[in-house]
Scaffold this motif. Structure first.
Motif, PDB file in Angstrom:
ATOM      1  N   ASP A  17       0.816  -1.207   0.000  1.00 48.26           N
ATOM      2  CA  ASP A  17       0.000   0.000   0.000  1.00 48.26           C
ATOM      3  C   ASP A  17       0.854   1.262   0.000  1.00 48.26           C
ATOM      4  OD1 ASP A  17      -2.102  -1.696   0.148  1.00 48.26           O
ATOM      5  OD2 ASP A  17      -2.508  -1.373   2.281  1.00 48.26           O
ATOM      6  N   ARG A  18       2.145   1.114   0.244  1.00 41.87           N
ATOM      7  CA  ARG A  18       3.012   2.288   0.271  1.00 41.87           C
ATOM      8  C   ARG A  18       3.343   2.662  -1.168  1.00 41.87           C
ATOM      9  NH1 ARG A  18       5.308  -1.067   4.367  1.00 41.87           N
ATOM     10  NH2 ARG A  18       4.732  -0.327   6.446  1.00 41.87           N
ATOM     11  N   SER A  19       2.602   3.612  -1.707  1.00 44.84           N
ATOM     12  CA  SER A  19       2.731   3.957  -3.112  1.00 44.84           C
ATOM     13  C   SER A  19       4.012   4.725  -3.364  1.00 44.84           C
ATOM     14  CB  SER A  19       1.524   4.786  -3.549  1.00 44.84           C
ATOM     15  OG  SER A  19       1.396   5.929  -2.736  1.00 44.84           O
ATOM     16  N   GLN A  62     -12.177  -5.994 -11.698  1.00 44.67           N
ATOM     17  CA  GLN A  62     -12.783  -4.768 -12.185  1.00 44.67           C
ATOM     18  C   GLN A  62     -13.276  -3.921 -11.014  1.00 44.67           C
ATOM     19  OE1 GLN A  62     -13.069  -3.652 -15.647  1.00 44.67           O
ATOM     20  NE2 GLN A  62     -11.359  -5.066 -15.486  1.00 44.67           N
ATOM     21  N   ALA A  63     -12.888  -2.665 -11.000  1.00 44.31           N
ATOM     22  CA  ALA A  63     -13.177  -1.775  -9.881  1.00 44.31           C
ATOM     23  C   ALA A  63     -14.606  -1.237  -9.961  1.00 44.31           C
ATOM     24  CB  ALA A  63     -12.181  -0.618  -9.875  1.00 44.31           C
ATOM     25  N   PRO A  64     -15.206  -0.879  -8.821  1.00 43.70           N
ATOM     26  CA  PRO A  64     -16.576  -0.366  -8.813  1.00 43.70           C
ATOM     27  C   PRO A  64     -16.637   1.114  -9.168  1.00 43.70           C
ATOM     28  CG  PRO A  64     -15.737  -0.429  -6.582  1.00 43.70           C
ATOM     29  CD  PRO A  64     -14.664  -1.037  -7.452  1.00 43.70           C
ATOM     30  N   ILE A  65     -17.840   1.605  -9.387  1.00 45.57           N
ATOM     31  CA  ILE A  65     -18.047   3.040  -9.561  1.00 45.57           C
ATOM     32  C   ILE A  65     -17.544   3.758  -8.310  1.00 45.57           C
ATOM     33  CG2 ILE A  65     -19.817   4.845  -9.710  1.00 45.57           C
ATOM     34  CD1 ILE A  65     -21.467   2.926 -11.411  1.00 45.57           C
ATOM     35  N   VAL A 107      -8.880   5.365 -10.168  1.00 48.22           N
ATOM     36  CA  VAL A 107      -8.144   4.776 -11.281  1.00 48.22           C
ATOM     37  C   VAL A 107      -7.083   5.769 -11.744  1.00 48.22           C
ATOM     38  CG1 VAL A 107      -9.850   3.147 -12.169  1.00 48.22           C
ATOM     39  CG2 VAL A 107     -10.009   5.552 -12.808  1.00 48.22           C
ATOM     40  N   CYS A 108      -5.974   5.236 -12.221  1.00 48.50           N
ATOM     41  CA  CYS A 108      -4.867   6.078 -12.676  1.00 48.50           C
ATOM     42  C   CYS A 108      -4.316   5.515 -13.984  1.00 48.50           C
ATOM     43  CB  CYS A 108      -3.741   6.115 -11.639  1.00 48.50           C
ATOM     44  SG  CYS A 108      -4.221   6.742 -10.009  1.00 48.50           S
ATOM     45  N   ARG A 109      -3.670   6.366 -14.729  1.00 45.79           N
ATOM     46  CA  ARG A 109      -2.964   5.920 -15.927  1.00 45.79           C
ATOM     47  C   ARG A 109      -1.624   6.643 -15.970  1.00 45.79           C
ATOM     48  NH1 ARG A 109      -2.548   9.780 -19.191  1.00 45.79           N
ATOM     49  NH2 ARG A 109      -3.969  11.548 -19.176  1.00 45.79           N
ATOM     50  N   ALA A 110      -0.628   5.957 -16.493  1.00 44.38           N
ATOM     51  CA  ALA A 110       0.692   6.561 -16.601  1.00 44.38           C
ATOM     52  C   ALA A 110       0.679   7.610 -17.703  1.00 44.38           C
ATOM     53  CB  ALA A 110       1.733   5.487 -16.906  1.00 44.38           C
ATOM     54  N   ARG A 111       1.285   8.738 -17.443  1.00 43.48           N
ATOM     55  CA  ARG A 111       1.394   9.783 -18.451  1.00 43.48           C
ATOM     56  C   ARG A 111       2.348   9.352 -19.555  1.00 43.48           C
ATOM     57  NH1 ARG A 111       2.085  15.318 -14.855  1.00 43.48           N
ATOM     58  NH2 ARG A 111      -0.143  15.689 -14.467  1.00 43.48           N
ATOM     59  N   ALA A 112       2.257  10.032 -20.701  1.00 44.23           N
ATOM     60  CA  ALA A 112       3.128   9.702 -21.824  1.00 44.23           C
ATOM     61  C   ALA A 112       4.592   9.939 -21.467  1.00 44.23           C
ATOM     62  CB  ALA A 112       2.739  10.529 -23.047  1.00 44.23           C
ATOM     63  N   GLY A 134      -2.821  -1.150  -8.639  1.00 44.19           N
ATOM     64  CA  GLY A 134      -2.242  -1.945  -9.714  1.00 44.19           C
ATOM     65  C   GLY A 134      -3.118  -2.933 -10.446  1.00 44.19           C
ATOM     66  N   LYS A 135      -4.428  -3.036 -10.148  1.00 50.90           N
ATOM     67  CA  LYS A 135      -5.281  -3.972 -10.880  1.00 50.90           C
ATOM     68  C   LYS A 135      -5.624  -3.389 -12.251  1.00 50.90           C
ATOM     69  CE  LYS A 135      -8.463  -4.503  -7.613  1.00 50.90           C
ATOM     70  NZ  LYS A 135      -7.926  -3.959  -6.368  1.00 50.90           N
ATOM     71  N   ARG A 136      -5.320  -4.133 -13.301  1.00 52.26           N
ATOM     72  CA  ARG A 136      -5.504  -3.665 -14.667  1.00 52.26           C
ATOM     73  C   ARG A 136      -6.984  -3.485 -14.998  1.00 52.26           C
ATOM     74  NH1 ARG A 136      -1.801  -4.412 -18.777  1.00 52.26           N
ATOM     75  NH2 ARG A 136      -2.383  -3.243 -20.633  1.00 52.26           N
ATOM     76  N   GLN A 137      -7.347  -2.340 -15.585  1.00 55.57           N
ATOM     77  CA  GLN A 137      -8.740  -2.045 -15.911  1.00 55.57           C
ATOM     78  C   GLN A 137      -9.003  -1.934 -17.407  1.00 55.57           C
ATOM     79  OE1 GLN A 137     -11.167  -1.760 -13.210  1.00 55.57           O
ATOM     80  NE2 GLN A 137      -9.335  -2.755 -12.405  1.00 55.57           N
TER      81      GLN A 137
END
Length: 313
Positions: A35-37, A216-219, A223-228, A276-279
């Motif tokens: 959990d330590r991001s 799959q995460a709930p409403i 959620v995050c995405r890596a920047r370019a 880290g769970k892929r969405q």
């Protein structure tokens, strides 16, 4: 409209028991080492969502037990189940909201969990969505009317409505679309869509990206995405199972919607939960004409879609 009323006495005690068991995961305790991001993720969570490391640990405990509580609620509430989601509260805390259309449901206090009453069950909302989906597919094939200006439609359990978003000036088309689906204004709602749905995922380049099949995460989940280039952009899931009408690609169904930003440089970029769970991958977003992204907009005005590769028509 007939509202589901087959709530059985005593059935809610089972729900309370399930919630109480799952709620134990919310009690204070040690945070897992995972959990330590990393510092870049902590920076994104603070910048985009105002979440401190301490609040993030609280969120993870709630999110990781949400799936179990959701499954218990579906079994116990049956046809009166009205959806569930993670709610970010003004004081910075989090709550798992479980909806029901039963007027008789009661709930004992349980940390981080709230039972909320609504007029429509999820079954009723889904039935309306399915009818609109059938109309859209028929019209997309050139039969019985137009979809011009109608851009997306989805079930919003937080509003207890089916939302139909449309471009400015297309209200009559949206009204006709809803009418053709047999819905009325107590279950379907208009939402002006001040942008143009644009597909930004390069389908051929993304073919090698694995589909997200589990977790799959709930409403309401983060959620995050890596920047370019460097770092992350984070937001929350604002809707699931969204159907989006792209002008040159037809209707893409089964997408998730988020208020995290995206740019054309992020085409096909992977989305994950904060742990880290892929969405899925970026599919597109609501962009102003002539603009390649929505990162300059305030978060509450952003609409970005992501989903599995097998959602692409």
């Amino acid at each position: 409209m007939r509202i589901a009323s087959d709530f059985k006495p005593g059935i809610f005690s089972h729900l309370l028991a399930c919630i109480a068991i799952a709620g134990a995961a919310l009690s204070p305790g040690l945070v897992h080492a995972s959990d330590r991001s990393d510092p870049l993720l902590e920076e994104a969570l603070a910048r985009d969502l105002g979440i401190t490391p301490a609040r993030y640990a609280e969120y993870l405990r709630l999110e990781r037990s949400a799936e179990q509580r959701s499954a218990a609620a579906k079994r116990s509430l049956g046809s009166s189940y009205a959806g569930d989601w993670i709610e970010h509260r003004r004081d910075g805390s989090f709550r798992h909201v479980i909806g029901t259309s039963s007027p008789d449901a009661q709930i004992a206090e349980s940390p981080g969990v709230e039972l909320r009453r609504f007029h429509h069950s999820l079954e009723q909302l889904q039935s309306t969505f399915d009818a609109l989906e059938a109309v859209a597919r028929k019209r997309a094939n050139g039969a019985d009317g137009s979809l011009d200006g109608v851009n997306a439609w989805y079930v919003n359990p937080r509003l207890n409505m089916v939302v139909v978003s449309f471009a400015v000036g297309s209200e009559k088309t949206a009204q006709d679309f809803i009418h053709a689906g047999g819905a009325d204004t107590d279950i379907a709602q208009f939402a002006t869509f001040p942008g143009i749905p644009q597909t930004i995922v390069p389908i051929r380049d993304s073919a090698s990206i694995a589909s997200a099949k589990r977790g799959q995460a709930p409403i309401g989940a983060i959620v995050c995405r890596a920047r370019a280039q460097r770092g992350y952009d984070c937001g929350t899931i604002t809707a699931k199972n969204v159907s989006v009408r792209y002008g040159g690609r037809g209707i893409v169904a089964g997408l998730s919607q988020s208020d995290a930003c995206a740019d054309s440089a992020d085409s096909g970029g992977a989305w994950t939960t904060s742990d880290g769970k892929r969405q899925g991958v970026t599919f597109g977003g609501q962009f102003d004409a002539g603009v390649t992204g929505n990162c300059s907009r305030p978060r509450h005005q952003r609409t970005t879609w992501f989903g599995r590769i097998d959602s692409v028509p």
